[in-house]
Design an enzyme around this catalytic site. Structure first.
Site, PDB file in Angstrom:
ATOM      1  N   HIS A  29       0.857  -1.184   0.000  1.00 22.49           N
ATOM      2  CA  HIS A  29       0.000   0.000   0.000  1.00 22.49           C
ATOM      3  C   HIS A  29       0.894   1.236   0.000  1.00 22.49           C
ATOM      4  CE1 HIS A  29      -3.094  -2.848   0.882  1.00 22.49           C
ATOM      5  NE2 HIS A  29      -2.572  -3.158   2.041  1.00 22.49           N
ATOM      6  N   GLY A  61      -3.099  -3.370  -3.441  1.00 17.61           N
ATOM      7  CA  GLY A  61      -4.343  -4.085  -3.626  1.00 17.61           C
ATOM      8  C   GLY A  61      -5.520  -3.213  -4.048  1.00 17.61           C
ATOM      9  N   GLU A 167      -2.356 -12.951   4.642  1.00 16.07           N
ATOM     10  CA  GLU A 167      -2.289 -11.844   5.609  1.00 16.07           C
ATOM     11  C   GLU A 167      -3.585 -11.565   6.360  1.00 16.07           C
ATOM     12  OE1 GLU A 167       1.593 -10.577   3.631  1.00 16.07           O
ATOM     13  OE2 GLU A 167      -0.017 -11.955   3.197  1.00 16.07           O
ATOM     14  N   TYR A 169      -6.691 -11.322   5.177  1.00 16.94           N
ATOM     15  CA  TYR A 169      -7.769 -10.676   4.438  1.00 16.94           C
ATOM     16  C   TYR A 169      -8.858 -11.713   4.110  1.00 16.94           C
ATOM     17  CZ  TYR A 169      -4.487  -6.792   4.026  1.00 16.94           C
ATOM     18  OH  TYR A 169      -3.618  -5.765   4.300  1.00 16.94           O
ATOM     19  N   ARG A 217      -1.534 -15.481  -3.953  1.00 20.64           N
ATOM     20  CA  ARG A 217      -0.713 -15.285  -2.751  1.00 20.64           C
ATOM     21  C   ARG A 217      -1.311 -16.104  -1.617  1.00 20.64           C
ATOM     22  NH1 ARG A 217       2.633 -10.126  -0.694  1.00 20.64           N
ATOM     23  NH2 ARG A 217       3.162 -10.883   1.387  1.00 20.64           N
ATOM     24  N   HIS A 255      -2.216  -9.821   9.873  1.00 23.46           N
ATOM     25  CA  HIS A 255      -1.887  -8.515  10.441  1.00 23.46           C
ATOM     26  C   HIS A 255      -2.164  -8.453  11.941  1.00 23.46           C
ATOM     27  CE1 HIS A 255      -0.693  -6.906   6.700  1.00 23.46           C
ATOM     28  NE2 HIS A 255      -1.884  -6.847   6.159  1.00 23.46           N
ATOM     29  N   GLU A 256      -2.959  -9.366  12.453  1.00 20.91           N
ATOM     30  CA  GLU A 256      -3.222  -9.383  13.891  1.00 20.91           C
ATOM     31  C   GLU A 256      -2.381 -10.430  14.616  1.00 20.91           C
ATOM     32  OE1 GLU A 256      -7.361 -11.079  14.649  1.00 20.91           O
ATOM     33  OE2 GLU A 256      -7.353 -10.856  12.469  1.00 20.91           O
ATOM     34  N   CYS A 340      12.746  -0.824   8.925  1.00 14.08           N
ATOM     35  CA  CYS A 340      12.361  -0.001  10.080  1.00 14.08           C
ATOM     36  C   CYS A 340      10.866   0.284  10.105  1.00 14.08           C
ATOM     37  CB  CYS A 340      13.141   1.304  10.065  1.00 14.08           C
ATOM     38  SG  CYS A 340      12.717   2.386   8.671  1.00 14.08           S
ATOM     39  N   GLN A 342       9.321   2.858   9.382  1.00 12.56           N
ATOM     40  CA  GLN A 342       8.971   4.196   9.860  1.00 12.56           C
ATOM     41  C   GLN A 342       8.288   5.059   8.799  1.00 12.56           C
ATOM     42  OE1 GLN A 342      13.005   4.493  12.405  1.00 12.56           O
ATOM     43  NE2 GLN A 342      11.914   6.409  12.259  1.00 12.56           N
ATOM     44  N   LYS A 424      18.621  -4.042  15.264  1.00 16.25           N
ATOM     45  CA  LYS A 424      18.920  -2.901  14.403  1.00 16.25           C
ATOM     46  C   LYS A 424      20.246  -3.067  13.660  1.00 16.25           C
ATOM     47  CE  LYS A 424      16.027   0.547  16.654  1.00 16.25           C
ATOM     48  NZ  LYS A 424      15.916   1.936  17.142  1.00 16.25           N
ATOM     49  N   ARG A 565       8.567  11.293  33.404  1.00 16.81           N
ATOM     50  CA  ARG A 565       7.813  12.345  34.095  1.00 16.81           C
ATOM     51  C   ARG A 565       6.345  12.349  33.695  1.00 16.81           C
ATOM     52  NH1 ARG A 565      11.427  16.170  36.408  1.00 16.81           N
ATOM     53  NH2 ARG A 565      13.516  16.197  35.483  1.00 16.81           N
ATOM     54  N   LEU A 658      15.411  11.427  18.485  1.00 18.29           N
ATOM     55  CA  LEU A 658      16.315  11.204  17.363  1.00 18.29           C
ATOM     56  C   LEU A 658      15.502  10.638  16.208  1.00 18.29           C
ATOM     57  CD1 LEU A 658      19.406   9.695  19.204  1.00 18.29           C
ATOM     58  CD2 LEU A 658      19.038  12.040  18.461  1.00 18.29           C
ATOM     59  N   ASP A 659      15.537  11.297  15.070  1.00 18.93           N
ATOM     60  CA  ASP A 659      14.636  10.959  13.974  1.00 18.93           C
ATOM     61  C   ASP A 659      15.409  10.936  12.668  1.00 18.93           C
ATOM     62  OD1 ASP A 659      12.641  10.706  12.100  1.00 18.93           O
ATOM     63  OD2 ASP A 659      11.271  12.097  13.093  1.00 18.93           O
TER      64      ASP A 659
END
Length: 674
Positions: A29, A61, A167, A169, A217, A255-256, A340, A342, A424, A565, A658-659
């Site tokens: 996707h 899809g 997956e 679906y 698939r 996916h679950e 990653c 991200q 990592k 905190r 940190l990005d």
């Protein structure tokens, strides 16, 4: 044929197509269709990969019915009136020499729309919408809808279709007893549960004829309770072949599932056993998928007979030229997917369009095209972390003259810390790519060189890019200079010894990574057997869904207590699709977490703090500061005072968490803008 990859680079006849190599871009996707100029964006995206010589591409899809879309306004192909959205894409791909297959995906109970449907009642834990069970006649109508969409795909110029049966679906929901409790012809025993995919493949083949590629698939391992066993998966694969499929692709998990399948914490090619089970059952080609991110990994899978092709989705976000670089023997120049999630999956889950942390041009081909600069400049970059290196590479690629200064004796910046964290290790590949690309781009790199404003002003540079990163923030707590207190940097580099009772102050991404570093077994993300044992995966898939009961974890080497905190739940800043993995590991390691604390003092007894009005003390041997960062921008301010143009990127521009994603994207955008 390249001597290192004889299998990967060999052609293969699949159905009516002859593929030039065994590398396939798997479906993913992207949500590019939701942005402005969607046809142009999608065409540019796929053309870049076709030009990069990938053997075959699978689209994201498209649902055959309105209730099967992934989300409201999600991709749908059920009318000839929609063909104009597809023809420009397929035509552009074919002009570029590529081959493209449309994936047909009915999301079933995963569809984030009211009125979603499923084989039986029961809401998925990852969806707020409860599904409506399909009546028998509606199931037959769904079969016809798949065939209709396949016919439209052929008319639109696609080279084939992929039927998404994995997956979790809709089709996968029918094949597993976990979600199929029907008593009609589409439920009950194994024959009933697999009837839907077989009827769909037969109907599609009857509609499109013999010379149109059909990929199915299959869920090679469900990783959910009451999922299929290896013998059931193999039998379904055999029947799928008999029904008319040309090629079987392998999907992994739902996916679950409570087991990671594609994150960096999963070893490379971890699911080879599940793929081999399918391969041994059929005579048509079989495609391996998941955590295949380098040519050597792919070649080994093919050479061993595990599969005939390899599907790589995110690796083609990271580097559209993956296949071309493999053919040319330039593997060290591949911009490797670090798994990653991200900028791809995490953005999709937050309703944004997908791109890539290591390649921000992915999905932005129209805007970030990196053409040659009209007026080359002489530029200095200060800082050899992700932002500085990325800028230098892309700016040099546009024709600028670059010198990069790094105060340390090695490039990498925060990457050198990140790659020490369990799970990592792929950051090693990113650092290798950066170093190779800097050399290839002709960037002059000056290591162990700390430059000041005077030196830069005297250097004759047109502009200076400041990528000096961040410095750890040191909170104002009485006793903060106590010998028990160390920074995360010293812990990760091994300069600071760590005791048996540890307090971690700060529960952002760094705090979680430090806890993981202290407690987790790094073999888990590198060794398949260790991964399977840690997560309860049955390598034989003899147990339903391939799940085994998890054994109680051994007593952890340290007692770790995390503090923050904020009274908010821990881990909110972690990745949407990966944070749960890290939190699960720390739960197994019995990490205590306390929020809403006020830090009172640090002394020989340990950390004194107040929570809910009650004063407490944690008798820590070591107190690790993960309390945020501050931007290192003094040099930028000095340059501005002297009138030299300067640009801030990365942590020097904005510290926060940190990005690397933000830092690299800033760098690329600045390189394109100059």
């Amino acid at each position: 044929m390249h001597k290192d990859f004889p299998h990967l680079l060999s052609p293969l006849r699949v159905g009516s197509l002859t593929l030039p190599n065994r590398m396939v871009m798997g479906a993913m996707h992207t949500r590019l269709e939701t942005l402005d100029r969607p046809r142009q964006r999608l065409a540019a995206f796929y053309v870049a990969r076709a030009a990069g010589e990938i053997g075959l591409m699978l689209t994201g899809g498209f649902s055959p019915t309105p209730e099967g879309v992934m989300e409201a306004q999600g991709p749908l192909l059920n009318s000839a009136a929609q063909l104009h959205e597809h023809v420009p894409v397929t035509s552009a791909v074919h002009r570029a020499g590529g081959r493209i297959v449309l994936q047909i995906l009915h999301a079933g109970r995963y569809a984030k729309v009211a009125g979603c449907v499923s084989p039986s009642a029961g809401r998925a834990r990852i969806n707020a919408h409860a599904p409506r069970p399909l009546a028998t006649d509606e199931v037959w109508s769904t079969v016809a809808s798949f065939a209709h969409t396949a016919a439209l795909a052929r008319e639109a110029g696609y080279d084939g279709v992929e039927i998404m049966g994995s997956e979790g679906y809709l089709i996968n929901e029918f094949t597993a007893a976990f979600t199929n409790r029907r008593e009609d012809e589409f439920g009950g025993d194994f024959d009933g549960r697999v009837r839907l995919p077989l009827e769909i493949v037969k109907a599609v083949r009857a509609r499109v004829g013999p010379d149109f590629l059909i990929v199915y698939r299959i869920s090679a391992i469900d990783l959910v309770p009451q999922g299929m066993t290896a013998s059931e998966v193999a039998e379904l694969a055999r029947r799928i072949q008999q029904a008319g499929a040309d090629l079987i692709n392998t999907g992994i998990g739902w996916h679950e599932s409570a087991i990671p399948t594609i994150a960096a914490s999963v070893p490379r090619a971890a699911w080879a056993g599940a793929v081999r089970n399918v391969k041994d059952a059929v005579s048509i080609p079989v495609m391996a998928s998941n955590r295949i991110n380098m040519p050597g990994v792919a070649e080994d899978l093919l050479a061993s007979g595990t599969a005939d092709l390899v599907s790589m989705a995110r690796p083609l976000l990271a580097d559209p030229d993956f296949a071309k670089k493999t053919r040319l023997g330039r593997v060290d120049e591949i911009n490797t997917c670090i798994a990653c999630n991200q900028a791809c999956l995490d953005r999709i889950f937050t309703e944004s369009s997908a791109t890539c942390l290591v390649n921000p041009r992915a999905g932005r081909e129209l805007e970030l095209n990196g053409g040659r600069a009209s007026r080359p400049q002489r530029l200095a970059v200060v800082g050899g972390g992700p932002a500085g290196m990325s800028f230098a590479i892309h700016a040099a690629g546009r024709g600028h003259d670059l010198t990069l200064f790094e105060a340390a004796d090695a490039l990498g910046g925060q990457l050198n810390l990140a790659r020490k964290i369990p799970g990592k290790a792929e950051f090693n590949e990113l650092l290798r790519y950066f170093e190779t690309s800097l050399e290839r781009a002709g960037v002059a790199v000056r290591l162990a060189t700390r430059v000041d404003a005077e030196h830069l002003c005297a250097g004759g540079y047109d502009a200076v890019v400041i990528a000096t990163g961040t410095a750890p923030r040191r909170p104002d707590i009485p006793g903060i200079d106590h010998p028990k207190v160390v920074g995360y940097h010293d812990v990760l580099t091994g300069r600071a010894p760590v005791g048996e009772k540890v307090a971690i102050l700060g529960a952002g991404g760094i705090g979680f990574d430090v806890a993981d570093f202290l407690l987790s077994d790094p073999r888990e993300s590198l060794d398949v057997s260790a991964f399977q044992q840690a997560w309860g995966v049955d390598p034989a898939i003899a147990a339903p869904g391939g799940l085994l009961d998890l054994q109680a974890p051994a007593r952890p080497a340290r007692e770790v207590h995390m503090f923050q905190r904020k009274p908010a739940p821990f881990g909110r800043s972690l990745g949407k699709s990966t944070g749960w993995i890290l939190k699960s590991r720390l739960r197994r390691a019995r990490v205590a977490m306390t929020g809403g604390v006020a830090y009172d003092a640090i002394d020989d007894r340990g950390l004194h703090y107040t929570v809910d009005g009650e004063k407490k003390c944690f008798a820590a041997d070591t107190i690790i500061l993960c309390t945020g960062q501050e931007a290192e921008r003094a040099l930028y301010d000095q340059l501005r005072a002297r009138g030299l143009a300067g640009h801030l990127i990365g942590g020097a521009h904005e510290a926060g968490e940190l990005d690397a994603q933000r830092a690299i994207e800033q760098a690329v955008r600045l390189a394109d803008a100059l």
